[in-house]
Motif scaffolding. Structure first.
Motif: not given
Length: 116
Positions: A23-39, A8-18
Protein backbone atom coordinates in the motif's frame (compact mmCIF):
# COMPACT_ATOMS: atom_id res chain seq x y z
CA UNK A 1 14.55 28.34 7.72
CA UNK A 2 16.05 24.85 7.80
CA UNK A 3 19.26 24.30 5.89
CA UNK A 4 19.06 22.47 2.60
CA UNK A 5 21.19 19.44 1.86
CA UNK A 6 22.04 17.29 -1.10
CA UNK A 7 21.68 13.61 -0.26
CA UNK A 8 23.45 11.35 -2.75
CA UNK A 9 22.02 7.84 -2.82
CA UNK A 10 22.59 4.68 -4.78
CA UNK A 11 20.05 1.97 -5.60
CA UNK A 12 21.64 -1.25 -6.82
CA UNK A 13 18.54 -2.90 -8.34
CA UNK A 14 15.73 -0.40 -8.78
CA UNK A 15 13.59 -2.86 -10.76
CA UNK A 16 13.28 -5.05 -7.66
CA UNK A 17 13.28 -2.29 -5.04
CA UNK A 18 9.99 -2.22 -3.16
CA UNK A 19 8.89 -1.40 0.34
CA UNK A 20 7.51 -4.14 2.57
CA UNK A 21 3.95 -2.76 2.48
CA UNK A 22 2.36 -2.83 -1.00
CA UNK A 23 0.00 0.00 0.00
CA UNK A 24 3.00 2.31 0.47
CA UNK A 25 5.55 0.77 -1.88
CA UNK A 26 6.79 2.23 -5.14
CA UNK A 27 5.77 0.25 -8.20
CA UNK A 28 7.23 2.22 -11.08
CA UNK A 29 9.08 1.56 -14.27
CA UNK A 30 12.42 3.30 -13.94
CA UNK A 31 14.58 6.09 -12.49
CA UNK A 32 12.34 8.94 -13.67
CA UNK A 33 9.26 7.30 -12.14
CA UNK A 34 11.09 6.69 -8.89
CA UNK A 35 12.35 10.29 -8.75
CA UNK A 36 8.80 11.54 -9.29
CA UNK A 37 7.41 9.23 -6.58
CA UNK A 38 10.05 10.26 -4.03
CA UNK A 39 9.64 13.93 -4.88
CA UNK A 40 5.88 13.59 -4.37
CA UNK A 41 6.49 11.84 -1.03
CA UNK A 42 8.61 14.83 0.05
CA UNK A 43 6.19 17.48 -1.30
CA UNK A 44 2.92 15.99 -0.07
CA UNK A 45 1.78 14.36 3.17
CA UNK A 46 -0.26 11.75 1.22
CA UNK A 47 2.18 8.84 1.72
CA UNK A 48 2.58 9.71 5.40
CA UNK A 49 -1.21 9.90 5.81
CA UNK A 50 -1.64 6.43 4.25
CA UNK A 51 0.97 5.06 6.67
CA UNK A 52 -0.55 6.88 9.65
CA UNK A 53 -4.02 5.51 8.86
CA UNK A 54 -2.58 1.98 9.22
CA UNK A 55 -1.27 2.59 12.73
CA UNK A 56 -3.17 1.22 15.76
CA UNK A 57 -3.65 4.72 17.16
CA UNK A 58 -3.37 7.13 14.17
CA UNK A 59 -4.24 10.18 16.29
CA UNK A 60 -1.25 9.48 18.54
CA UNK A 61 1.29 9.60 15.68
CA UNK A 62 3.50 12.67 15.92
CA UNK A 63 2.36 15.00 13.09
CA UNK A 64 5.97 16.23 12.73
CA UNK A 65 6.73 12.88 11.05
CA UNK A 66 4.58 14.08 8.14
CA UNK A 67 6.61 17.23 7.49
CA UNK A 68 6.98 18.16 3.83
CA UNK A 69 9.28 20.29 1.68
CA UNK A 70 7.54 21.83 -1.33
CA UNK A 71 10.95 22.87 -2.70
CA UNK A 72 12.43 19.35 -2.62
CA UNK A 73 13.95 18.13 -5.85
CA UNK A 74 14.83 14.56 -6.80
CA UNK A 75 16.86 13.45 -9.80
CA UNK A 76 17.67 9.82 -10.63
CA UNK A 77 19.71 8.33 -13.44
CA UNK A 78 21.21 5.02 -14.42
CA UNK A 79 24.99 4.87 -13.95
CA UNK A 80 26.76 1.62 -14.79
CA UNK A 81 24.60 -1.07 -13.21
CA UNK A 82 22.89 1.03 -10.52
CA UNK A 83 20.78 4.16 -10.14
CA UNK A 84 22.23 7.35 -8.66
CA UNK A 85 19.70 9.51 -6.84
CA UNK A 86 20.30 13.16 -5.89
CA UNK A 87 17.83 14.57 -3.36
CA UNK A 88 17.84 18.28 -2.51
CA UNK A 89 15.70 18.99 0.55
CA UNK A 90 15.44 20.80 3.85
CA UNK A 91 13.93 17.73 5.51
CA UNK A 92 16.20 15.85 7.92
CA UNK A 93 17.70 12.51 6.97
CA UNK A 94 15.35 10.73 9.39
CA UNK A 95 12.31 11.79 7.33
CA UNK A 96 14.02 11.11 4.01
CA UNK A 97 14.94 7.63 5.31
CA UNK A 98 11.32 7.07 6.39
CA UNK A 99 9.95 7.90 2.92
CA UNK A 100 12.64 5.87 1.13
CA UNK A 101 11.95 2.82 3.30
CA UNK A 102 8.22 3.04 2.64
CA UNK A 103 8.80 3.33 -1.10
CA UNK A 104 11.73 0.95 -1.77
CA UNK A 105 12.60 -0.71 1.53
CA UNK A 106 16.30 -1.11 2.33
CA UNK A 107 17.33 -1.20 -1.34
CA UNK A 108 19.15 2.15 -1.15
CA UNK A 109 22.49 3.29 0.22
CA UNK A 110 23.48 6.79 1.33
CA UNK A 111 26.71 7.79 -0.45
CA UNK A 112 27.24 11.39 0.64
CA UNK A 113 25.56 14.44 2.20
CA UNK A 114 26.56 17.99 1.35
CA UNK A 115 25.11 21.40 2.16
CA UNK A 116 23.24 22.93 -0.76
Amino acid sequence: MASRNHYYLSVADLAHAHGSDPALSWDGAGPADFAAALEEALHSPALFERWRAQQPEPDEVDPALGATDMQAQVHARVVDLHVDVDVLTSLPMSLLRQRLNWLIGAAWQLRDVRPA
